[in-house]
Each structure stands twice: as structure tokens, then as C-alpha cells.
Design a protein around this motif. Structure first.
Motif, mmCIF file in Angstrom:
data_model
loop_
_atom_site.group_PDB
_atom_site.id
_atom_site.type_symbol
_atom_site.label_atom_id
_atom_site.label_comp_id
_atom_site.label_asym_id
_atom_site.label_seq_id
_atom_site.Cartn_x
_atom_site.Cartn_y
_atom_site.Cartn_z
ATOM 1 N N LEU A 63 -0.507 10.880 -0.821
ATOM 2 C CA LEU A 63 0.676 11.016 0.024
ATOM 3 C C LEU A 63 0.347 10.724 1.487
ATOM 4 C CD1 LEU A 63 3.605 11.698 -0.537
ATOM 5 C CD2 LEU A 63 3.095 14.052 0.100
ATOM 6 N N GLY A 64 -0.793 11.211 1.953
ATOM 7 C CA GLY A 64 -1.217 10.918 3.330
ATOM 8 C C GLY A 64 -1.485 9.442 3.546
ATOM 9 N N THR A 65 -2.074 8.795 2.557
ATOM 10 C CA THR A 65 -2.338 7.365 2.652
ATOM 11 C C THR A 65 -1.038 6.572 2.638
ATOM 12 O OG1 THR A 65 -4.445 7.709 1.519
ATOM 13 C CG2 THR A 65 -3.650 5.456 1.675
ATOM 14 N N ALA A 66 -0.082 6.988 1.811
ATOM 15 C CA ALA A 66 1.222 6.314 1.774
ATOM 16 C C ALA A 66 1.939 6.472 3.114
ATOM 17 C CB ALA A 66 2.074 6.872 0.640
ATOM 18 N N ALA A 67 1.872 7.653 3.704
ATOM 19 C CA ALA A 67 2.510 7.872 5.005
ATOM 20 C C ALA A 67 1.830 7.037 6.093
ATOM 21 C CB ALA A 67 2.474 9.354 5.362
ATOM 22 N N SER A 68 0.513 6.954 6.051
ATOM 23 C CA SER A 68 -0.210 6.133 7.028
ATOM 24 C C SER A 68 0.137 4.661 6.876
ATOM 25 C CB SER A 68 -1.723 6.320 6.869
ATOM 26 O OG SER A 68 -2.081 7.654 7.069
ATOM 27 N N ALA A 102 0.827 -1.212 0.000
ATOM 28 C CA ALA A 102 0.000 0.000 0.000
ATOM 29 C C ALA A 102 0.857 1.256 0.000
ATOM 30 C CB ALA A 102 -0.929 -0.008 1.222
ATOM 31 N N THR A 103 1.959 1.248 0.740
ATOM 32 C CA THR A 103 2.859 2.402 0.738
ATOM 33 C C THR A 103 3.359 2.677 -0.670
ATOM 34 O OG1 THR A 103 3.560 1.955 3.008
ATOM 35 C CG2 THR A 103 5.013 3.324 1.678
ATOM 36 N N GLY A 104 3.814 1.645 -1.337
ATOM 37 C CA GLY A 104 4.298 1.824 -2.700
ATOM 38 C C GLY A 104 3.207 2.255 -3.665
ATOM 39 N N PHE A 105 2.043 1.636 -3.548
ATOM 40 C CA PHE A 105 0.956 1.949 -4.480
ATOM 41 C C PHE A 105 0.546 3.414 -4.378
ATOM 42 C CE2 PHE A 105 -3.514 2.281 -5.669
ATOM 43 C CZ PHE A 105 -3.500 1.719 -6.923
ATOM 44 N N PHE A 106 0.303 3.870 -3.167
ATOM 45 C CA PHE A 106 -0.166 5.248 -3.005
ATOM 46 C C PHE A 106 0.951 6.259 -3.245
ATOM 47 C CE2 PHE A 106 -3.558 2.951 -0.819
ATOM 48 C CZ PHE A 106 -4.643 3.478 -1.513
ATOM 49 N N ALA A 107 2.194 5.886 -2.977
ATOM 50 C CA ALA A 107 3.311 6.768 -3.341
ATOM 51 C C ALA A 107 3.415 6.873 -4.860
ATOM 52 C CB ALA A 107 4.613 6.247 -2.745
ATOM 53 N N GLY A 108 3.182 5.779 -5.558
ATOM 54 C CA GLY A 108 3.165 5.811 -7.019
ATOM 55 C C GLY A 108 2.038 6.665 -7.564
ATOM 56 N N MET A 109 0.888 6.591 -6.925
ATOM 57 C CA MET A 109 -0.233 7.445 -7.335
ATOM 58 C C MET A 109 0.112 8.912 -7.130
ATOM 59 S SD MET A 109 -2.931 5.615 -8.367
ATOM 60 C CE MET A 109 -4.464 6.372 -7.941
ATOM 61 N N ALA A 110 0.720 9.230 -5.992
ATOM 62 C CA ALA A 110 1.109 10.621 -5.724
ATOM 63 C C ALA A 110 2.155 11.090 -6.726
ATOM 64 C CB ALA A 110 1.640 10.752 -4.294
ATOM 65 N N LEU A 111 3.085 10.224 -7.043
ATOM 66 C CA LEU A 111 4.130 10.573 -8.001
ATOM 67 C C LEU A 111 3.560 10.831 -9.391
ATOM 68 C CD1 LEU A 111 7.201 10.866 -8.404
ATOM 69 C CD2 LEU A 111 7.247 8.432 -8.955
ATOM 70 N N SER A 112 2.522 10.099 -9.750
ATOM 71 C CA SER A 112 1.966 10.239 -11.095
ATOM 72 C C SER A 112 1.293 11.592 -11.320
ATOM 73 C CB SER A 112 0.978 9.115 -11.387
ATOM 74 O OG SER A 112 -0.204 9.301 -10.640
ATOM 75 N N VAL A 113 0.794 12.236 -10.272
ATOM 76 C CA VAL A 113 0.137 13.539 -10.436
ATOM 77 C C VAL A 113 1.009 14.686 -9.930
ATOM 78 C CG1 VAL A 113 -2.187 12.579 -10.345
ATOM 79 C CG2 VAL A 113 -1.103 13.362 -8.246
ATOM 80 N N SER A 114 2.223 14.394 -9.507
ATOM 81 C CA SER A 114 3.064 15.437 -8.901
ATOM 82 C C SER A 114 3.498 16.512 -9.901
ATOM 83 C CB SER A 114 4.295 14.805 -8.252
ATOM 84 O OG SER A 114 5.107 14.192 -9.222
ATOM 85 N N ASP A 115 3.440 16.236 -11.179
ATOM 86 C CA ASP A 115 3.851 17.238 -12.163
ATOM 87 C C ASP A 115 2.730 18.200 -12.540
ATOM 88 O OD1 ASP A 115 2.441 15.247 -13.400
ATOM 89 O OD2 ASP A 115 3.629 15.267 -15.243
#
Length: 162
Positions: A126-131, A98-111
Motif C-alpha cells: 500500500l505504501g509503494t502504491a501510494a508512492s 506500479a500503482t496498479g501492481f502494488f495496489a493489486g498486491m495489497a488487495l490480494s492479502v487484504s482478507d
């Protein structure tokens, strides 16, 4: 497996959670980039994962004291410790993914953070990845708490010594 037919359980290392986090990040990037439109991110996962992390960390503290047989605690039943260990291992694997998945989601919209909808998805992911990362830490702490301390009085390794 050992020679006597019993399996051994090893502690969760860093390799499997790291691999799962990387695979999760790739999956998150793939999902976010392949879906037309912006995927909806539920904010409710953040408090849920935080609550699970708190519960596992609290349980780990109590479990460690019970296994060490500190004064004022009841001894831990072996089956209860095994169940907590299974929970810890499953939680660690899920949390890494889950950390990786939600970090990947955050990375995909970061631009594209200038758009309000992308900023909301970024912050929620990002909050979900941190949790989930906190849940991973709590799960590893619970797994460590389930370890039985070494017996100082049993230094003789001869087969008939027991």
C-alpha cells in the motif's frame, strides 16, 4: 501525423494511465495469488519513489518558471524541455503501472490481515502504491510544466503571416 510530415505530441490523458493501472492491478493480483508462499515486498521502493516524485515536482516548478521566462531565470533550451517531457511521459506510464501492481498486491492479502506477515506485505504494498501515485502526479505536473504558453500576439492564422 500532420500534413507537413512532422509528428505531434499530445498530452497524457487519463485513459492510458487508467488502463495501465488496471492492467497492473490484475498482474499484481495474479502474481500474489499464483506464487506459493507470500512474496517478499521491498520497503526500499517507497523512499525511492518518493524521492523521484519530489525531484520531478521540484523540476516541474523550475521548468514552468523558465518556460514562462520569469525574471531571474534562464530561458529553457528546446532540447532540454523535450528531454524533460520524455522523462515525464515515461515516468507517468511506469508510475501508473506500479500503482496498479502494488495496489493489486495489497488487495490480494487484504482478507488475511490478522497474520503479521500478511499485514507487513499489505502495508508495504500500500505504501509503494501510494508512492507510485505521487510519482504519477509529479510526472503529470512536469509534463504540464513543459507546455509552451500561448502567444497572445500571434492571432493571424494566415500561412504567410510568419
Amino acid at each position: 501525423m500532420s500534413d507537413d510530415g512532422r509528428g505531434t505530441l499530445t498530452p497524457t490523458g487519463w485513459r492510458v494511465p487508467s488502463l495501465l493501472a488496471v492492467l497492473g492491478a490484475l498482474a499484481g493480483l495474479l502474481v500474489a495469488n499464483s506464487v506459493t508462499g507470500l512474496p517478499l515486498m521491498p520497503w526500499s521502493a517507497i523512499p525511492t519513489l518518493l524521492l523521484l516524485a519530489f525531484a520531478e515536482a521540484f523540476t516541474a516548478g523550475r521548468t514552468a518558471r523558465r518556460i514562462r521566462r520569469e525574471p531571474g531565470t534562464e530561458p529553457m533550451e528546446p532540447l532540454s524541455a523535450a528531454r524533460l517531457l520524455a522523462l515525464a511521459k515515461a515516468s507517468a506510464l511506469f508510475a501508473a503501472l506500479a500503482t496498479g501492481f502494488f495496489a493489486g498486491m495489497a488487495l490480494s492479502v487484504s482478507d488475511r490481515l490478522e497474520l503479521a506477515s500478511h499485514r507487513e506485505v499489505f502495508l508495504t504494498a500500500l505504501g509503494t502504491a501510494a508512492s507510485a501515485a505521487l510519482l504519477l502526479a509529479a510526472a503529470l505536473y512536469l509534463e504540464h510544466a513543459c507546455r509552451v504558453p500561448e502567444d497572445d500576439g500571434d492571432d493571424d492564422d494566415t500561412p504567410g503571416a510568419r
